[in-house]
Design a protein around this motif. Structure first.
Motif, PDB file in Angstrom:
ATOM      1  N   GLY A   1       0.822  -1.200   0.000  1.00  0.00           N
ATOM      2  CA  GLY A   1       0.000   0.000   0.000  1.00  0.00           C
ATOM      3  C   GLY A   1       0.853   1.246   0.000  1.00  0.00           C
ATOM      4  N   VAL A   2       0.212   2.380  -0.211  1.00  0.00           N
ATOM      5  CA  VAL A   2       0.871   3.677  -0.158  1.00  0.00           C
ATOM      6  C   VAL A   2       0.019   4.564   0.722  1.00  0.00           C
ATOM      7  N   THR A   3       0.626   5.094   1.780  1.00  0.00           N
ATOM      8  CA  THR A   3      -0.078   5.960   2.716  1.00  0.00           C
ATOM      9  C   THR A   3       0.244   7.409   2.396  1.00  0.00           C
ATOM     10  N   PRO A   4      -0.780   8.243   2.147  1.00  0.00           N
ATOM     11  CA  PRO A   4      -0.517   9.666   1.911  1.00  0.00           C
ATOM     12  C   PRO A   4       0.026  10.313   3.179  1.00  0.00           C
ATOM     13  N   GLY A   5       0.956  11.238   3.004  1.00  0.00           N
ATOM     14  CA  GLY A   5       1.514  11.945   4.139  1.00  0.00           C
ATOM     15  C   GLY A   5       1.493  13.438   3.906  1.00  0.00           C
ATOM     16  N   VAL A   6       1.778  14.189   4.948  1.00  0.00           N
ATOM     17  CA  VAL A   6       1.793  15.643   4.838  1.00  0.00           C
ATOM     18  C   VAL A   6       2.978  16.088   3.976  1.00  0.00           C
ATOM     19  N   ALA A   7       4.160  15.583   4.274  1.00  0.00           N
ATOM     20  CA  ALA A   7       5.359  15.980   3.536  1.00  0.00           C
ATOM     21  C   ALA A   7       5.595  15.090   2.321  1.00  0.00           C
ATOM     22  N   ASN A   8       5.299  13.798   2.461  1.00  0.00           N
ATOM     23  CA  ASN A   8       5.500  12.851   1.363  1.00  0.00           C
ATOM     24  C   ASN A   8       4.677  11.602   1.629  1.00  0.00           C
ATOM     25  N   ASP A   9       4.442  10.843   0.578  1.00  0.00           N
ATOM     26  CA  ASP A   9       3.753   9.569   0.725  1.00  0.00           C
ATOM     27  C   ASP A   9       4.737   8.533   1.260  1.00  0.00           C
ATOM     28  N   VAL A  10       4.184   7.432   1.791  1.00  0.00           N
ATOM     29  CA  VAL A  10       5.001   6.377   2.394  1.00  0.00           C
ATOM     30  C   VAL A  10       4.628   5.041   1.765  1.00  0.00           C
ATOM     31  N   LEU A  11       5.658   4.283   1.352  1.00  0.00           N
ATOM     32  CA  LEU A  11       5.442   2.927   0.852  1.00  0.00           C
ATOM     33  C   LEU A  11       5.303   1.993   2.040  1.00  0.00           C
ATOM     34  N   ASP A  12       4.217   1.238   2.111  1.00  0.00           N
ATOM     35  CA  ASP A  12       4.005   0.243   3.160  1.00  0.00           C
ATOM     36  C   ASP A  12       4.390  -1.112   2.583  1.00  0.00           C
ATOM     37  N   LEU A  13       5.318  -1.806   3.246  1.00  0.00           N
ATOM     38  CA  LEU A  13       5.796  -3.087   2.749  1.00  0.00           C
ATOM     39  C   LEU A  13       5.240  -4.237   3.564  1.00  0.00           C
ATOM     40  N   ASP A  14       5.169  -5.409   2.943  1.00  0.00           N
ATOM     41  CA  ASP A  14       4.681  -6.606   3.632  1.00  0.00           C
ATOM     42  C   ASP A  14       5.616  -7.046   4.748  1.00  0.00           C
ATOM     43  N   SER A  15       6.835  -6.539   4.753  1.00  0.00           N
ATOM     44  CA  SER A  15       7.804  -6.859   5.808  1.00  0.00           C
ATOM     45  C   SER A  15       7.586  -6.004   7.052  1.00  0.00           C
ATOM     46  N   GLY A  16       6.646  -5.058   6.981  1.00  0.00           N
ATOM     47  CA  GLY A  16       6.379  -4.157   8.105  1.00  0.00           C
ATOM     48  C   GLY A  16       7.122  -2.838   7.985  1.00  0.00           C
ATOM     49  N   LEU A  17       8.066  -2.750   7.077  1.00  0.00           N
ATOM     50  CA  LEU A  17       8.802  -1.498   6.883  1.00  0.00           C
ATOM     51  C   LEU A  17       7.924  -0.462   6.196  1.00  0.00           C
ATOM     52  N   ARG A  18       8.209   0.790   6.499  1.00  0.00           N
ATOM     53  CA  ARG A  18       7.542   1.914   5.847  1.00  0.00           C
ATOM     54  C   ARG A  18       8.655   2.812   5.321  1.00  0.00           C
ATOM     55  N   LEU A  19       8.638   3.062   4.031  1.00  0.00           N
ATOM     56  CA  LEU A  19       9.700   3.831   3.390  1.00  0.00           C
ATOM     57  C   LEU A  19       9.143   5.116   2.792  1.00  0.00           C
ATOM     58  N   PRO A  20       9.843   6.252   3.028  1.00  0.00           N
ATOM     59  CA  PRO A  20       9.356   7.512   2.464  1.00  0.00           C
ATOM     60  C   PRO A  20       9.506   7.511   0.942  1.00  0.00           C
TER      61      PRO A  20
END
Length: 157
Positions: free
Chosen positions: A112-131
Motif C-alpha cells: 500500500g501507499v499511505t498519503p503523508g503531509v510531507a511525502n507519501d510512504v510505501l508500506d511493505l509486507d515486511s512491516g517497513l515503511r519507506l518515504p
C-alpha cells in the motif's frame, strides 16, 4: 466486460441518498470527471452509465442507469486514465512491486501507499515503511516490477 481490459477501482457504492436511486460514493477517487453525467463506470465488471451527479456533504452522489447494491465496487477502464505526470505513478501500479536495496538485497513487497503531509510512504509486507522521496527511492521500474531504494532506509533502527 468483454474486452479483457484491466479495471481500476475508483470507489464503492455507499449509502442511499434520497428516494430516486442515488447513492453516495465511498472511498471515491479525487478525479471528479470519473463521476460526471454520462460517464461509464463498471459495477461487477458490467458497464453502467452515470445519470445524475452532484456533491453533497463533501461526497460524490450519483445515480446509475441500473440498480446496484451497497458495497459493490465502482471501477473505470484503465485506458480511461490519463498517463501520470513524469516521475509520478498511480498507487495501483506500485502495489505488488518488489522492493530491494541497491545491490540487490530484497526487503519486501509494496502492499500500500499511505498519503503523508510531507511525502507519501510505501508500506511493505515486511512491516517497513519507506518515504517516497528521491533520497530513498532510487528507481521505480514498472516493467521489471521492482523498486530500488538507497541503503540504510531498510534498517529498523
Amino acid at each position: 466486460m468483454s474486452t479483457g481490459e484491466e479495471l481500476i477501482e475508483v470507489g464503492r457504492v455507499g449509502r442511499p441518498h434520497g428516494i430516486a436511486g442515488e447513492f453516495a460514493i465511498e472511498g471515491a477517487s479525487e478525479a471528479a470527471e470519473r463521476f460526471e453525467l454520462g460517464a461509464t463506470l463498471y459495477v461487477e465488471s458490467k458497464p453502467a452509465i452515470v445519470l445524475t451527479s452532484k456533491r453533497a456533504g463533501g461526497r460524490f452522489v450519483i445515480r446509475l442507469d441500473r440498480a446496484v447494491e451497497r458495497g459493490q465496487t465502482l471501477a473505470v477502464s484503465r485506458s480511461q486514465l490519463p498517463p501520470p505526470p513524469a516521475d509520478s505513478f498511480y498507487v495501483f501500479d506500485l502495489v505488488g512491486l518488489a522492493v530491494e536495496e541497491e545491490g540487490g538485497a530484497a526487503i519486501g513487497c509494496v502492499i500500500g501507499v499511505t498519503p503523508g503531509v510531507a511525502n507519501d510512504v510505501l508500506d511493505l509486507d515486511s512491516g517497513l515503511r519507506l518515504p517516497l522521496v528521491d533520497s530513498c527511492v532510487r528507481e521505480v521500474d514498472l516493467s521489471l516490477r521492482r523498486i530500488v531504494v538507497s541503503p540504510g532506509f531498510a534498517d529498523p533502527g
